[in-house]
Each structure stands twice: as C-alpha cells, then as structure tokens.
Write a protein that holds these residues in place. Structure first.
Motif, short mmCIF file in Angstrom:
data_model
loop_
_atom_site.label_atom_id
_atom_site.label_comp_id
_atom_site.label_asym_id
_atom_site.label_seq_id
_atom_site.Cartn_x
_atom_site.Cartn_y
_atom_site.Cartn_z
N VAL A 1 7.60 -133.10 -11.54
CA VAL A 1 6.50 -133.51 -12.43
C VAL A 1 5.87 -132.28 -13.05
N THR A 2 5.07 -132.51 -14.09
CA THR A 2 4.25 -131.46 -14.68
C THR A 2 2.82 -131.66 -14.22
N ILE A 3 2.27 -130.64 -13.60
CA ILE A 3 0.88 -130.68 -13.15
C ILE A 3 0.05 -129.89 -14.16
N GLY B 1 -19.43 -133.88 3.70
CA GLY B 1 -18.52 -134.81 4.36
C GLY B 1 -17.42 -135.34 3.46
N ILE B 2 -17.34 -134.83 2.24
CA ILE B 2 -16.29 -135.24 1.29
C ILE B 2 -15.32 -134.08 1.18
N ASP B 3 -14.03 -134.35 1.36
CA ASP B 3 -13.02 -133.31 1.40
C ASP B 3 -11.75 -133.83 0.74
N PHE B 4 -11.38 -133.28 -0.43
CA PHE B 4 -10.19 -133.79 -1.12
C PHE B 4 -9.60 -132.74 -2.06
N THR B 5 -8.33 -132.96 -2.41
CA THR B 5 -7.67 -132.29 -3.52
C THR B 5 -7.04 -133.38 -4.38
N LYS B 6 -7.21 -133.25 -5.69
CA LYS B 6 -6.56 -134.15 -6.65
C LYS B 6 -5.75 -133.30 -7.62
N LEU B 7 -4.55 -133.77 -7.92
CA LEU B 7 -3.70 -133.11 -8.90
C LEU B 7 -3.63 -133.98 -10.15
N PHE B 8 -3.71 -133.35 -11.32
CA PHE B 8 -3.59 -134.07 -12.58
C PHE B 8 -2.14 -133.98 -13.03
N VAL B 9 -1.46 -135.12 -12.96
CA VAL B 9 -0.02 -135.18 -13.16
C VAL B 9 0.29 -135.86 -14.49
N GLN B 10 1.08 -135.19 -15.31
CA GLN B 10 1.46 -135.74 -16.62
C GLN B 10 2.35 -136.96 -16.43
N PRO C 1 5.62 -147.58 -23.00
CA PRO C 1 6.05 -147.70 -24.40
C PRO C 1 5.52 -148.97 -25.09
N ASN C 2 5.19 -149.99 -24.31
CA ASN C 2 4.63 -151.21 -24.90
C ASN C 2 3.18 -151.01 -25.34
N ARG C 3 2.57 -149.92 -24.93
CA ARG C 3 1.16 -149.67 -25.25
C ARG C 3 0.98 -148.49 -26.19
N GLY C 4 2.05 -147.78 -26.51
CA GLY C 4 1.93 -146.63 -27.39
C GLY C 4 2.91 -145.55 -27.02
N SER C 5 2.61 -144.33 -27.42
CA SER C 5 3.48 -143.20 -27.10
C SER C 5 2.63 -142.03 -26.64
N GLY C 6 3.29 -141.05 -26.07
CA GLY C 6 2.59 -139.88 -25.58
C GLY C 6 2.49 -139.89 -24.07
N PHE C 7 1.47 -139.21 -23.56
CA PHE C 7 1.29 -139.14 -22.12
C PHE C 7 -0.19 -139.03 -21.79
N SER C 8 -0.50 -139.28 -20.53
CA SER C 8 -1.84 -139.06 -20.01
C SER C 8 -1.72 -138.24 -18.74
N THR C 9 -2.83 -137.86 -18.15
CA THR C 9 -2.78 -137.04 -16.94
C THR C 9 -3.68 -137.64 -15.87
N PRO C 10 -3.23 -138.71 -15.23
CA PRO C 10 -4.03 -139.32 -14.17
C PRO C 10 -4.12 -138.42 -12.94
N ALA C 11 -5.21 -138.55 -12.21
CA ALA C 11 -5.40 -137.79 -10.97
C ALA C 11 -4.69 -138.51 -9.83
N MET C 12 -4.01 -137.73 -9.01
CA MET C 12 -3.36 -138.26 -7.81
C MET C 12 -3.90 -137.51 -6.61
N ASN C 13 -4.24 -138.23 -5.57
CA ASN C 13 -4.74 -137.61 -4.34
C ASN C 13 -3.65 -136.77 -3.69
N PHE C 14 -4.07 -135.60 -3.18
CA PHE C 14 -3.17 -134.70 -2.46
C PHE C 14 -3.87 -134.16 -1.21
#
Length: 93
Positions: free
Chosen positions: A6-8, A18-27, A32-45
């Motif tokens: 993936v591309t990060i 008390g909050i402890d996290f890492t999130k990666l923004f993954v391309q 294709p039914n909604r358009g073209s291009g890409f987005s970068t949603p956050a995924m928990n790591f």
C-alpha cells in the motif's frame, strides 16, 4: 489476515489521558461506481509506540501491511486494522 503493498500518505499517534493509538493514512481507490481517484482513510495500527517507525519518514511511502478484520461480537465485522507494517525503501534514481 491479508498482506498487501500500500501507499501510506502519513500517520498520527497519540498517548495521553489514557488514550493510546497510531493511525496510518492509507491510499485507497474510490469505488468506480462512485467516481475516480483515491482517498486516504485512517486505519488503526495499534499503540502509539508503533508510530516511532515513521519518525523522519518522507511521505508518501510504500509499505507491506498485514491486515485483520475482527467480529464486533454482534454478527458483524469491525473495519480492518493493520497488525504488521514493513516499510519498503525505494531505490535511488
């Protein structure tokens, strides 16, 4: 569990109150039914300690990630999470 390349595009990590996290923004490609291009949603790591591997990294970067998807305990699934990440270094031109 699934492995993929993936591309990060960035990361965020936090450890306070008390909050402890890492999130990666993954391309990710847009449906294709909604358009073209890409987005970068956050995924928990996992915890913020995982964010240390990204300090000093110039984004975007390619990585091999292993993801898992777990049950929500109610008959459905939670969104996928990254359980392993290995940065892929690019060769100089």
């Amino acid at each position: 569990m699934a492995k993929s390349i993936v591309t990060i595009t960035g990361y965020d990590c936090y450890n306070n109150d008390g909050i402890d996290f890492t999130k990666l923004f993954v391309q990710a490609d847009i449906d294709p039914n909604r358009g073209s291009g890409f987005s970068t949603p956050a995924m928990n790591f996992g915890l913020s300690a995982n964010g240390g591997m990204f300090r000093g990294v110039i984004f975007p970067v390619q990585a091999e990630v292993e993801t898992a998807q777990y049950s929500d305990g109610k008959g459905g699934f939670k969104k996928p999470v990254i359980i392993q990440c290995r940065l892929i270094t690019s060769k100089p031109n």
